[in-house]
Design a protein around this motif. Structure first.
Motif, short mmCIF file in Angstrom:
data_model
loop_
_atom_site.label_atom_id
_atom_site.label_comp_id
_atom_site.label_asym_id
_atom_site.label_seq_id
_atom_site.Cartn_x
_atom_site.Cartn_y
_atom_site.Cartn_z
N PHE A 29 1.88 -0.11 4.41
CA PHE A 29 2.96 -1.09 4.40
C PHE A 29 3.36 -1.58 5.79
O PHE A 29 4.26 -2.39 5.93
CB PHE A 29 4.17 -0.53 3.67
CG PHE A 29 3.90 -0.32 2.20
CD1 PHE A 29 3.81 -1.39 1.34
CD2 PHE A 29 3.70 0.96 1.70
CE1 PHE A 29 3.55 -1.21 0.00
CE2 PHE A 29 3.43 1.15 0.35
CZ PHE A 29 3.36 0.07 -0.50
N GLN A 30 2.69 -1.06 6.82
CA GLN A 30 2.92 -1.47 8.20
C GLN A 30 4.39 -1.37 8.61
O GLN A 30 5.01 -2.31 9.08
CB GLN A 30 2.39 -2.88 8.45
CG GLN A 30 0.91 -2.98 8.20
CD GLN A 30 0.37 -4.39 8.34
OE1 GLN A 30 1.12 -5.34 8.55
NE2 GLN A 30 -0.93 -4.53 8.23
N ARG A 76 6.73 -12.44 -6.94
CA ARG A 76 5.32 -12.75 -6.72
C ARG A 76 4.57 -11.43 -6.62
O ARG A 76 5.17 -10.37 -6.56
CB ARG A 76 5.11 -13.58 -5.45
CG ARG A 76 5.47 -12.87 -4.16
CD ARG A 76 5.16 -13.76 -2.95
NE ARG A 76 5.70 -13.20 -1.73
CZ ARG A 76 5.08 -12.31 -0.95
NH1 ARG A 76 3.88 -11.89 -1.26
NH2 ARG A 76 5.66 -11.86 0.13
N LYS A 77 3.25 -11.50 -6.62
CA LYS A 77 2.44 -10.28 -6.50
C LYS A 77 2.58 -9.72 -5.09
O LYS A 77 2.42 -10.44 -4.11
CB LYS A 77 0.98 -10.58 -6.81
CG LYS A 77 0.10 -9.35 -6.78
CD LYS A 77 -1.16 -9.55 -7.58
CE LYS A 77 -2.06 -8.35 -7.55
NZ LYS A 77 -1.46 -7.13 -8.05
N VAL A 78 2.88 -8.45 -5.01
CA VAL A 78 3.01 -7.75 -3.73
C VAL A 78 1.97 -6.63 -3.74
O VAL A 78 2.01 -5.76 -4.62
CB VAL A 78 4.42 -7.18 -3.52
CG1 VAL A 78 4.52 -6.41 -2.22
CG2 VAL A 78 5.46 -8.28 -3.57
N PRO A 79 1.04 -6.63 -2.79
CA PRO A 79 -0.01 -5.60 -2.78
C PRO A 79 0.58 -4.19 -2.73
O PRO A 79 1.52 -3.92 -1.99
CB PRO A 79 -0.79 -5.89 -1.49
CG PRO A 79 -0.48 -7.31 -1.16
CD PRO A 79 0.90 -7.57 -1.68
N ASN A 80 0.03 -3.31 -3.56
CA ASN A 80 0.38 -1.89 -3.62
C ASN A 80 1.77 -1.61 -4.18
O ASN A 80 2.25 -0.48 -4.10
CB ASN A 80 0.22 -1.22 -2.25
CG ASN A 80 -1.17 -1.38 -1.70
OD1 ASN A 80 -2.13 -1.02 -2.36
ND2 ASN A 80 -1.30 -1.96 -0.53
N VAL A 81 2.43 -2.63 -4.74
CA VAL A 81 3.73 -2.45 -5.38
C VAL A 81 3.61 -3.00 -6.80
O VAL A 81 3.18 -4.12 -7.01
CB VAL A 81 4.85 -3.20 -4.62
CG1 VAL A 81 6.17 -3.10 -5.35
CG2 VAL A 81 4.98 -2.64 -3.20
N ALA A 93 14.83 -0.29 -5.27
CA ALA A 93 13.74 0.62 -4.94
C ALA A 93 12.44 0.00 -5.46
O ALA A 93 12.39 -0.47 -6.59
CB ALA A 93 13.96 1.99 -5.58
N LEU A 94 11.41 0.01 -4.63
CA LEU A 94 10.11 -0.50 -5.04
C LEU A 94 9.30 0.62 -5.69
O LEU A 94 9.37 1.77 -5.27
CB LEU A 94 9.36 -1.06 -3.83
CG LEU A 94 10.03 -2.23 -3.12
CD1 LEU A 94 9.24 -2.63 -1.88
CD2 LEU A 94 10.20 -3.41 -4.06
N ILE A 95 8.52 0.27 -6.69
CA ILE A 95 7.68 1.22 -7.41
C ILE A 95 6.24 1.03 -6.93
O ILE A 95 5.70 -0.08 -7.00
CB ILE A 95 7.74 0.99 -8.94
CG1 ILE A 95 9.19 0.90 -9.43
CG2 ILE A 95 6.94 2.05 -9.67
CD1 ILE A 95 10.03 2.13 -9.20
N LEU A 96 5.65 2.09 -6.41
CA LEU A 96 4.30 2.00 -5.87
C LEU A 96 3.26 1.84 -6.97
O LEU A 96 3.39 2.41 -8.05
CB LEU A 96 3.96 3.25 -5.06
CG LEU A 96 4.78 3.49 -3.81
CD1 LEU A 96 4.35 4.80 -3.14
CD2 LEU A 96 4.66 2.34 -2.84
N ASP A 97 2.23 1.08 -6.68
CA ASP A 97 1.08 0.91 -7.56
C ASP A 97 0.09 2.02 -7.22
O ASP A 97 -0.77 1.86 -6.35
CB ASP A 97 0.47 -0.47 -7.36
CG ASP A 97 -0.79 -0.70 -8.17
OD1 ASP A 97 -1.11 0.13 -9.04
OD2 ASP A 97 -1.46 -1.72 -7.93
#
Length: 107
Positions: A29-30, A76-81, A93-97
């Motif tokens: 996630f940098q 929108r699509k968020v990589p790894n989320v 809170a973000l949910i990880l993919d």
């Protein structure tokens, strides 16, 4: 000390006689890593698509039951989320993919 570096900088850790890739979430996630004054990082083992990886995390906050909202249909699509939820205190809170993180560790 339990993390080993293999060819091309890939890291693995041995957990119960099984070597699994280490995924450092600060790199994915940098974001800068929170400093813990020399304490060892925490790793959470996740399994998806028949493979396991060790996610390196800053801390464990606990377990909660939440309603997950699909991020792609609402934003929108968020990589790894894979989604998001609103916690009891109003924070998002973000949910990880986890499947995406496992696939990423294979490459």
């Amino acid at each position: 000390t339990d993390i080993n570096t293999m060819g091309q900088g890939a890291q693995v850790v041995k957990v119960r006689d099984e070597y699994m890739p280490v995924v450092e979430l600060e790199r994915v996630f940098q974001v800068p890593r929170f400093e813990f004054n020399g304490t060892s990082p925490i790793m959470v083992v996740v399994e998806a698509e028949g493979s396991r990886v060790a996610l390196m995390v800053d801390e464990l906050l606990g377990q909660q039951q939440v309603v997950i909202k699909n991020l792609e249909s609402n934003y929108r699509k968020v990589p790894n989320v894979s989604g998001a939820t609103i916690l009891g205190d109003g924070k998002v809170a973000l949910i990880l993919d986890t499947s995406g993180l496992v696939r990423r560790s294979r490459h």
